[in-house]
Design a protein around this motif. Structure first.
Motif, PDB file in Angstrom:
ATOM      1  N   PRO A  65      -1.016 -54.319 -43.850  1.00 25.19           N
ATOM      2  CA  PRO A  65      -0.229 -53.346 -43.086  1.00 25.19           C
ATOM      3  C   PRO A  65       0.418 -54.001 -41.866  1.00 25.19           C
ATOM      4  O   PRO A  65      -0.225 -54.769 -41.142  1.00 25.19           O
ATOM      5  N   GLN A  66       1.684 -53.687 -41.645  1.00 26.15           N
ATOM      6  CA  GLN A  66       2.422 -54.225 -40.490  1.00 26.15           C
ATOM      7  C   GLN A  66       3.142 -53.068 -39.799  1.00 26.15           C
ATOM      8  O   GLN A  66       4.369 -52.992 -39.768  1.00 26.15           O
ATOM      9  N   VAL A  67       2.350 -52.177 -39.237  1.00 19.57           N
ATOM     10  CA  VAL A  67       2.883 -50.967 -38.605  1.00 19.57           C
ATOM     11  C   VAL A  67       2.634 -51.043 -37.103  1.00 19.57           C
ATOM     12  O   VAL A  67       1.513 -51.341 -36.661  1.00 19.57           O
ATOM     13  N   TYR A  68       3.681 -50.752 -36.312  1.00 22.17           N
ATOM     14  CA  TYR A  68       3.606 -50.852 -34.855  1.00 22.17           C
ATOM     15  C   TYR A  68       4.206 -49.603 -34.232  1.00 22.17           C
ATOM     16  O   TYR A  68       4.962 -48.867 -34.875  1.00 22.17           O
ATOM     17  N   GLN A  69       3.875 -49.381 -32.982  1.00 24.28           N
ATOM     18  CA  GLN A  69       4.422 -48.252 -32.241  1.00 24.28           C
ATOM     19  C   GLN A  69       5.665 -48.707 -31.482  1.00 24.28           C
ATOM     20  O   GLN A  69       5.593 -49.164 -30.352  1.00 24.28           O
ATOM     21  N   GLY A  70       6.796 -48.599 -32.124  1.00 28.81           N
ATOM     22  CA  GLY A  70       8.051 -48.984 -31.516  1.00 28.81           C
ATOM     23  C   GLY A  70       8.216 -50.485 -31.420  1.00 28.81           C
ATOM     24  O   GLY A  70       7.347 -51.266 -31.812  1.00 28.81           O
ATOM     25  N   TYR A  71       9.360 -50.899 -30.883  1.00 27.97           N
ATOM     26  CA  TYR A  71       9.604 -52.332 -30.693  1.00 27.97           C
ATOM     27  C   TYR A  71       8.626 -52.908 -29.677  1.00 27.97           C
ATOM     28  O   TYR A  71       8.187 -54.059 -29.806  1.00 27.97           O
ATOM     29  N   ARG A  72       8.249 -52.118 -28.674  1.00 26.95           N
ATOM     30  CA  ARG A  72       7.264 -52.586 -27.703  1.00 26.95           C
ATOM     31  C   ARG A  72       5.934 -52.900 -28.367  1.00 26.95           C
ATOM     32  O   ARG A  72       5.189 -53.774 -27.924  1.00 26.95           O
ATOM     33  N   GLY A  73       5.647 -52.191 -29.459  1.00 21.93           N
ATOM     34  CA  GLY A  73       4.390 -52.419 -30.163  1.00 21.93           C
ATOM     35  C   GLY A  73       4.281 -53.800 -30.773  1.00 21.93           C
ATOM     36  O   GLY A  73       3.164 -54.271 -31.080  1.00 21.93           O
ATOM     37  N   LEU A  74       5.415 -54.482 -30.941  1.00 18.71           N
ATOM     38  CA  LEU A  74       5.381 -55.841 -31.492  1.00 18.71           C
ATOM     39  C   LEU A  74       4.682 -56.816 -30.550  1.00 18.71           C
ATOM     40  O   LEU A  74       4.363 -57.942 -30.943  1.00 18.71           O
ATOM     41  N   ALA A  75       4.420 -56.382 -29.310  1.00 23.32           N
ATOM     42  CA  ALA A  75       3.661 -57.215 -28.372  1.00 23.32           C
ATOM     43  C   ALA A  75       2.240 -57.456 -28.860  1.00 23.32           C
ATOM     44  O   ALA A  75       1.547 -58.348 -28.340  1.00 23.32           O
ATOM     45  N   GLU A  76       1.794 -56.717 -29.861  1.00 23.92           N
ATOM     46  CA  GLU A  76       0.481 -56.991 -30.463  1.00 23.92           C
ATOM     47  C   GLU A  76       0.480 -58.319 -31.210  1.00 23.92           C
ATOM     48  O   GLU A  76      -0.582 -58.914 -31.427  1.00 23.92           O
ATOM     49  N   LEU A  77       1.631 -58.792 -31.625  1.00 23.91           N
ATOM     50  CA  LEU A  77       1.734 -60.054 -32.335  1.00 23.91           C
ATOM     51  C   LEU A  77       1.638 -61.218 -31.351  1.00 23.91           C
ATOM     52  O   LEU A  77       2.025 -61.093 -30.187  1.00 23.91           O
ATOM     53  N   PRO A  78       1.161 -62.383 -31.807  1.00 19.58           N
ATOM     54  CA  PRO A  78       0.849 -63.472 -30.866  1.00 19.58           C
ATOM     55  C   PRO A  78       2.059 -64.106 -30.191  1.00 19.58           C
ATOM     56  O   PRO A  78       1.890 -64.836 -29.209  1.00 19.58           O
ATOM     57  N   TRP A  79       3.254 -63.851 -30.667  1.00 17.44           N
ATOM     58  CA  TRP A  79       4.445 -64.508 -30.118  1.00 17.44           C
ATOM     59  C   TRP A  79       5.119 -63.685 -29.030  1.00 17.44           C
ATOM     60  O   TRP A  79       6.066 -64.151 -28.405  1.00 17.44           O
ATOM     61  N   PHE A  80       4.649 -62.446 -28.810  1.00 21.28           N
ATOM     62  CA  PHE A  80       5.343 -61.518 -27.925  1.00 21.28           C
ATOM     63  C   PHE A  80       4.422 -60.982 -26.837  1.00 21.28           C
ATOM     64  O   PHE A  80       3.199 -61.027 -26.949  1.00 21.28           O
ATOM     65  N   ASP A  81       5.059 -60.444 -25.814  1.00 26.75           N
ATOM     66  CA  ASP A  81       4.353 -59.743 -24.744  1.00 26.75           C
ATOM     67  C   ASP A  81       5.328 -58.735 -24.152  1.00 26.75           C
ATOM     68  O   ASP A  81       6.483 -58.641 -24.574  1.00 26.75           O
ATOM     69  N   LEU A  82       4.869 -57.978 -23.162  1.00 28.30           N
ATOM     70  CA  LEU A  82       5.734 -57.075 -22.416  1.00 28.30           C
ATOM     71  C   LEU A  82       5.932 -57.620 -21.012  1.00 28.30           C
ATOM     72  O   LEU A  82       4.980 -58.121 -20.389  1.00 28.30           O
ATOM     73  N   ASP A  83       7.178 -57.539 -20.518  1.00 21.71           N
ATOM     74  CA  ASP A  83       7.421 -58.007 -19.156  1.00 21.71           C
ATOM     75  C   ASP A  83       7.052 -56.923 -18.157  1.00 21.71           C
ATOM     76  O   ASP A  83       6.516 -55.859 -18.520  1.00 21.71           O
ATOM     77  N   ALA A  84       7.333 -57.177 -16.891  1.00 20.78           N
ATOM     78  CA  ALA A  84       6.918 -56.253 -15.833  1.00 20.78           C
ATOM     79  C   ALA A  84       7.548 -54.875 -15.991  1.00 20.78           C
ATOM     80  O   ALA A  84       6.985 -53.863 -15.550  1.00 20.78           O
ATOM     81  N   SER A  85       8.725 -54.818 -16.641  1.00 19.09           N
ATOM     82  CA  SER A  85       9.386 -53.530 -16.836  1.00 19.09           C
ATOM     83  C   SER A  85       8.961 -52.853 -18.135  1.00 19.09           C
ATOM     84  O   SER A  85       9.440 -51.756 -18.449  1.00 19.09           O
ATOM     85  N   GLY A  86       8.105 -53.498 -18.906  1.00 20.83           N
ATOM     86  CA  GLY A  86       7.649 -52.933 -20.173  1.00 20.83           C
ATOM     87  C   GLY A  86       8.519 -53.284 -21.352  1.00 20.83           C
ATOM     88  O   GLY A  86       8.351 -52.720 -22.440  1.00 20.83           O
ATOM     89  N   ALA A  87       9.440 -54.222 -21.203  1.00 22.02           N
ATOM     90  CA  ALA A  87      10.320 -54.633 -22.298  1.00 22.02           C
ATOM     91  C   ALA A  87       9.691 -55.775 -23.087  1.00 22.02           C
ATOM     92  O   ALA A  87       8.963 -56.607 -22.542  1.00 22.02           O
ATOM     93  N   LEU A  88       9.999 -55.823 -24.364  1.00 22.15           N
ATOM     94  CA  LEU A  88       9.469 -56.844 -25.245  1.00 22.15           C
ATOM     95  C   LEU A  88      10.094 -58.200 -24.927  1.00 22.15           C
ATOM     96  O   LEU A  88      11.307 -58.323 -24.766  1.00 22.15           O
ATOM     97  N   VAL A  89       9.259 -59.240 -24.856  1.00 23.71           N
ATOM     98  CA  VAL A  89       9.736 -60.608 -24.652  1.00 23.71           C
ATOM     99  C   VAL A  89       8.982 -61.541 -25.585  1.00 23.71           C
ATOM    100  O   VAL A  89       7.815 -61.316 -25.906  1.00 23.71           O
ATOM    101  N   CYS A  90       9.668 -62.585 -26.046  1.00 22.99           N
ATOM    102  CA  CYS A  90       9.024 -63.651 -26.815  1.00 22.99           C
ATOM    103  C   CYS A  90       8.509 -64.673 -25.819  1.00 22.99           C
ATOM    104  O   CYS A  90       9.284 -65.245 -25.039  1.00 22.99           O
ATOM    105  N   THR A  91       7.207 -64.916 -25.829  1.00 21.20           N
ATOM    106  CA  THR A  91       6.578 -65.781 -24.829  1.00 21.20           C
ATOM    107  C   THR A  91       6.092 -67.100 -25.407  1.00 21.20           C
ATOM    108  O   THR A  91       5.534 -67.915 -24.673  1.00 21.20           O
ATOM    109  N   ASP A  92       6.309 -67.338 -26.698  1.00 19.05           N
ATOM    110  CA  ASP A  92       5.852 -68.562 -27.345  1.00 19.05           C
ATOM    111  C   ASP A  92       6.978 -69.594 -27.304  1.00 19.05           C
ATOM    112  O   ASP A  92       7.975 -69.471 -28.012  1.00 19.05           O
ATOM    113  N   ASP A  93       6.793 -70.628 -26.486  1.00 16.68           N
ATOM    114  CA  ASP A  93       7.841 -71.631 -26.324  1.00 16.68           C
ATOM    115  C   ASP A  93       8.040 -72.497 -27.560  1.00 16.68           C
ATOM    116  O   ASP A  93       9.030 -73.232 -27.642  1.00 16.68           O
ATOM    117  N   SER A  94       7.133 -72.410 -28.519  1.00 20.94           N
ATOM    118  CA  SER A  94       7.302 -73.195 -29.746  1.00 20.94           C
ATOM    119  C   SER A  94       8.277 -72.534 -30.718  1.00 20.94           C
ATOM    120  O   SER A  94       8.694 -73.165 -31.690  1.00 20.94           O
TER     121      SER A  94
END
Length: 434
Positions: A65-94
């Motif tokens: 299963p690959q179900v998330y709560q909105g685009y922000r929910g993709l922060a559950e994946l290891p390559w993403f996080d949320l910034d200070a404003s709550g927006a999705l960002v890719c944090t993996d420099d690789s």
């Protein structure tokens, strides 16, 4: 002509424009005029089966299963996080810095007020506005992308489409250059191709010219690469093709279901011949998305693209969405021709995994269809499918290297317009003013 001039059009052209906005049900999509062999019962059954099987099998593929709560929910994946404003960002420099070959800007045509494409907004409203609330809407990466629209969201999409041509879309006015650049920065996207669609409306149908100017005014030519579109039925299509190419438009977008044409129609052959001569890349919307009116489905079946690939072997052809819900037939077709490239946007992680297996990652192009969806939706699927050790080779190919192979000038120190400097002159000045 630009909407700044005096409208001069015939009634049939206006009806065609309104028909396009309304979904093709008013005039141009009548099932009764479908030529024999173009579309039939078996084609309808295959689409119904694809949709039924996908729903039944979601979450049962190799990634579970690959179900998330909105685009922000993709922060559950290891390559993403949320910034200070709550927006999705890719944090993996690789993660390689990607080239997105499938983006648009906010659309306003016909009677709709022109959008200020230089304006920043508090939040981009994607057409699947999954982050409108917190938590966001249900986002299943194991469905074809538009399978995530609820009935209410589809109704809002249809209303927004009408608004793009009549009174102005509240969604579209947020889909501006600053919004796209910010999302690209957050998602490790280095460059994006901006693809307009010419609909054949009597006025206000100059997205190619307006988007080129907007990118230039923004000083964003190095990040946003302006594409072009011409209409298959317009007499001036070849002149426009040459003029836009002279101004640096390296890729031409053709949309069979919106523009109501069969890709292999004999009347289209001069257009492909000229695109091949100019060294342009043709980007087709490919296959049935499933949310357009059934009257438009007949134009986009994979078999209708074969003649283009076969008759013009030096013409590089991108089959958008990898055939959408007709992915099996489109993949089979693409594997038979060296000039076929697959835009992978929209496919589920299970289908993308299969596509990578069968192609080795070759001639697959990363795309997001922004602003239909957040770029992170497409990026997450690629990262999931290329995380295993035996797949890491494909990550760079899909996100970046294949696009550089298709557009080698991006690796060199000159602008796209430089490739067409011999074409600069009166044609370019006529169609694209400064």
């Amino acid at each position: 002509m630009s909407r700044s001039g005096t409208p001069d059009f015939d009634r049939r052209q206006l009806i065609r424009g309104l028909s396009t906005l309304a979904g093709g049900t008013l005039l141009w999509g009548c099932a009764d005029d479908t030529p024999p062999g173009r579309y039939g019962k078996l084609d309808r059954e295959r689409l119904a089966k694809q949709r039924q099987d996908e729903r039944a099998n979601t979450g049962r593929g190799p990634f579970g299963p690959q179900v998330y709560q909105g685009y922000r929910g993709l922060a559950e994946l290891p390559w993403f996080d949320l910034d200070a404003s709550g927006a999705l960002v890719c944090t993996d420099d690789s993660v390689p810095h990607a080239i997105d070959v499938h983006c648009h800007l906010g659309i306003s045509v016909l009677f709709a007020p022109e959008i200020d494409l230089q304006a920043g907004t508090a939040r981009v409203r994607h057409l699947l506005d999954c982050d409108a609330e917190n938590p966001g809407c249900r986002l299943d990466l194991d469905l074809y992308a538009n399978g995530n629209f609820t009935d209410d969201q589809l109704a809002a999409l249809r209303l927004s489409t009408l608004a793009q041509g009549l009174w102005g879309s509240r969604f579209a006015e947020t889909q501006t250059i600053p919004g796209l650049l910010a999302e690209m920065e957050a998602m490790h996207v280095e460059r994006a191709f901006i693809l307009p669609i010419k609909t054949g409306m009597p006025f206000g149908d100059d997205l190619t010219e307006r988007w080129m100017r907007a990118i230039r005014v923004a000083g964003a030519e190095e990040r946003l690469l302006a594409g072009q579109s011409v209409h298959p039925r317009e007499d001036a299509r070849l002149e426009e093709l040459r003029a836009h190419a002279a101004n640096g438009a390296r890729m031409v977008k053709l949309h069979p279901t919106v523009q109501s044409f069969y890709p292999d129609d004999l009347s289209m052959m001069p257009l492909y011949e000229e695109a091949q001569r100019l060294g342009l890349v043709v980007f087709f919307h490919g296959g049935r998305a499933g949310i357009e009116p059934e009257s438009r489905h007949r134009f986009a079946l994979p078999r209708h693209y074969q003649a283009v690939l076969a008759e013009f072997p030096r013409l590089q052809v991108v089959l958008g969405h990898a055939g959408a819900r007709d992915v099996d037939a489109m993949l089979d077709l693409a594997l038979g021709y060296d000039n076929a490239w697959l835009g992978i946007h929209g496919q589920s992680v299970t289908r993308l995994d299969d596509i990578i297996d069968r192609t080795g990652g070759e001639r697959l192009l990363f795309g997001s269809d922004w602003p239909f969806y957040h770029i992170g939706m497409s990026l997450a699927k690629v990262l999931l499918c290329t995380e295993s050790r035996h797949r890491r080779f494909a990550r760079g190919r899909i996100l970046r290297d294949n696009a550089l192979a298709l557009f080698p000038e991006l690796t060199q120190g000159y602008t796209l317009a430089g490739r067409f400097e011999n074409l600069l002159g009166t044609e370019a000045e006529k169609f694209v003013s400064g």
